[in-house]
Design a protein around this motif. Structure first.
Motif, PDB file in Angstrom:
ATOM      1  N   SER A  27       0.830  -1.203   0.000  1.00  0.00           N
ATOM      2  CA  SER A  27       0.000   0.000   0.000  1.00  0.00           C
ATOM      3  C   SER A  27       0.865   1.254   0.000  1.00  0.00           C
ATOM      4  O   SER A  27       1.964   1.277   0.565  1.00  0.00           O
ATOM      5  CB  SER A  27      -0.922   0.019   1.224  1.00  0.00           C
ATOM      6  N   LYS A  79       0.119   5.304   0.931  1.00  0.00           N
ATOM      7  CA  LYS A  79      -0.878   6.195   1.504  1.00  0.00           C
ATOM      8  C   LYS A  79      -0.286   7.578   1.724  1.00  0.00           C
ATOM      9  O   LYS A  79       0.880   7.717   2.091  1.00  0.00           O
ATOM     10  CB  LYS A  79      -1.379   5.663   2.855  1.00  0.00           C
ATOM     11  N   ILE A 110      -7.035  11.605   3.110  1.00  0.00           N
ATOM     12  CA  ILE A 110      -6.208  10.417   2.919  1.00  0.00           C
ATOM     13  C   ILE A 110      -6.387   9.950   1.487  1.00  0.00           C
ATOM     14  O   ILE A 110      -7.505   9.866   0.976  1.00  0.00           O
ATOM     15  CB  ILE A 110      -6.563   9.293   3.916  1.00  0.00           C
ATOM     16  N   GLY A 132      -4.790   6.964  -1.298  1.00  0.00           N
ATOM     17  CA  GLY A 132      -3.953   5.779  -1.316  1.00  0.00           C
ATOM     18  C   GLY A 132      -4.335   4.763  -2.365  1.00  0.00           C
ATOM     19  O   GLY A 132      -5.390   4.857  -3.007  1.00  0.00           O
ATOM     20  N   GLU A 163      -3.477   0.297  -3.465  1.00  0.00           N
ATOM     21  CA  GLU A 163      -2.953  -1.002  -3.059  1.00  0.00           C
ATOM     22  C   GLU A 163      -2.692  -1.854  -4.302  1.00  0.00           C
ATOM     23  O   GLU A 163      -3.430  -1.777  -5.291  1.00  0.00           O
ATOM     24  CB  GLU A 163      -3.940  -1.704  -2.121  1.00  0.00           C
ATOM     25  N   SER A 197      -8.030   1.656  -4.679  1.00  0.00           N
ATOM     26  CA  SER A 197      -7.601   3.047  -4.527  1.00  0.00           C
ATOM     27  C   SER A 197      -8.710   3.806  -3.818  1.00  0.00           C
ATOM     28  O   SER A 197      -9.878   3.418  -3.880  1.00  0.00           O
ATOM     29  CB  SER A 197      -7.314   3.702  -5.891  1.00  0.00           C
ATOM     30  N   GLU A 203      -9.879   7.922  -1.892  1.00  0.00           N
ATOM     31  CA  GLU A 203      -9.621   9.270  -1.396  1.00  0.00           C
ATOM     32  C   GLU A 203     -10.775   9.647  -0.477  1.00  0.00           C
ATOM     33  O   GLU A 203     -11.942   9.530  -0.853  1.00  0.00           O
ATOM     34  CB  GLU A 203      -9.497  10.292  -2.513  1.00  0.00           C
TER      35      GLU A 203
END
Length: 348
Positions: A20, A22, A113, A115, A117, A128, A130
């Motif tokens: 991941s 982030k 946040i 990110g 994976e 993904s 947000e």
């Protein structure tokens, strides 16, 4: 952080294949001795970079990230420029949110946040996301499938509509989350594999505050954070009597966690039937600690905790606070959870 479920009683946790990347952003108002804006980047829960409104630049936090930057100097420049743009955007958004909620002074926080994976075994894109939050509560969540924003509160509906209408911005976000983020994650995993793919076994000890308190089995200094820690009796995992703690970071990049056992109804002669079992992903052998009264540390004992453990507990909590800014961002059912401790003077 993901929780791994014990599918079969005597099966070990499978080796990790999902990685991941982030990004945590936090803007705040009226927090003494703390930057108005903080951003951190993490790969597999390990902090790789940091910037804030005080230092006004992005800084690598891992030695192998220096190699990434040496091979691509523009990489660090992009992070610094993005950090400064985000700082201004967060400041404006905080003012708009305070007006939306009819607020004036006081401590307020706005967080984001972002990110993605990736599964390095199958090579597949995994996920993904947000999310945005205000004062510890969900504000807006991006639905990548429909490229629209989800507004959990009525106050967020106006912002949702405005953001939904900005199709160019949404297209850029989709491209970053689905492609750029994954490409960078693959690069970071390759450069940092000696650190990110290592395994470190923990120290495990038992602790009890008082004779009537639960017995805590504490494991610290392990890596990665994909672990199982649980109590067993006569070879069977206990459920009702256990209280599992969170996995927290230590100052040195390792992790710690604990699980408590209610012994109020356990007969002294039956203590030998109970065992604390630690399983680390990718390691075949379990670490088993028997429930033995002679081995339990208590609050009445002279301090015997290893220095590294004490430092790990304190600095680990500081790191957790720094990562989230002023609030600990915990993705629990897609929600924000307020922090209970503030370390305003600490900056990563």
């Amino acid at each position: 952080m993901k929780e791994f479920i014990l599918l079969l009683l005597f099966c070990h946790v499978a080796s990790p294949v999902t990685h991941s990347l982030k990004y945590f952003f936090t803007g705040s108002t009226q927090v003494p001795n703390f930057p108005e804006f903080v951003a951190v980047a993490l790969v597999d829960e390990v902090q790789i970079g940091h910037c804030d409104s005080n230092i006004k630049r992005a800084e690598p936090k891992q030695e192998w990230m220096n190699k990434v930057i040496a091979d691509d100097p523009q990489h660090l420049q992009w992070y610094t420029a993005h950090c400064m743009r985000s700082q201004q955007a967060f400041k404006a958004e905080l003012e708009a949110l305070k007006q939306r909620f009819n607020q004036t002074g006081g401590v307020h926080t706005y967080q984001r946040i972002v990110g993605c994976e990736w599964d390095d075994e199958t090579g597949d894109y995994v996920n993904s996301y947000e999310q945005h939050g205000y004062d510890g509560e969900d504000w807006l969540v991006l639905d990548l499938k429909t490229l629209t924003w989800i507004a959990p509160t009525p106050q967020a509906v106006i912002t949702k509509q405005n953001w939904d209408n900005d199709r160019d911005r949404l297209a850029r976000k989709k491209n970053f989350l689905s492609h750029i983020c994954i490409d960078w994650l693959k690069k970071y995993v390759d450069y940092g594999k000696s650190t990110l793919q290592r395994t470190v076994l923990p120290s495990v000890f038992l602790h009890q505050k008082s004779p009537s308190s639960p017995v805590s089995c504490h494991a610290t200094g392990f890596y990665p954070d994909r672990v199982m820690l649980f109590w067993m009796k006569d070879g069977e995992e206990l459920q009702d009597l256990m209280d599992k703690g969170e996995i927290l970071p230590n100052h040195d990049g390792t992790f710690q966690t604990s699980v408590q056992l209610d012994v109020s109804s356990v007969k002294p002669e039956d203590w030998g039937k109970y065992e604390c079992v630690f399983q680390l992903s990718g390691v075949k052998e379990d670490i088993v600690t028997k429930l033995n009264g002679a081995e339990i540390k208590t609050n009445q004992d002279p301090p015997q905790f290893p220095t590294a453990l004490v430092i790990g507990v304190v600095v680990g909590l500081l790191l957790a606070i720094c990562i989230a800014g002023v609030l600990i961002w915990r993705r629990n059912n897609n929600g924000f959870k307020p922090a209970v401790k503030h370390f305003r003077e600490f900056i990563c």
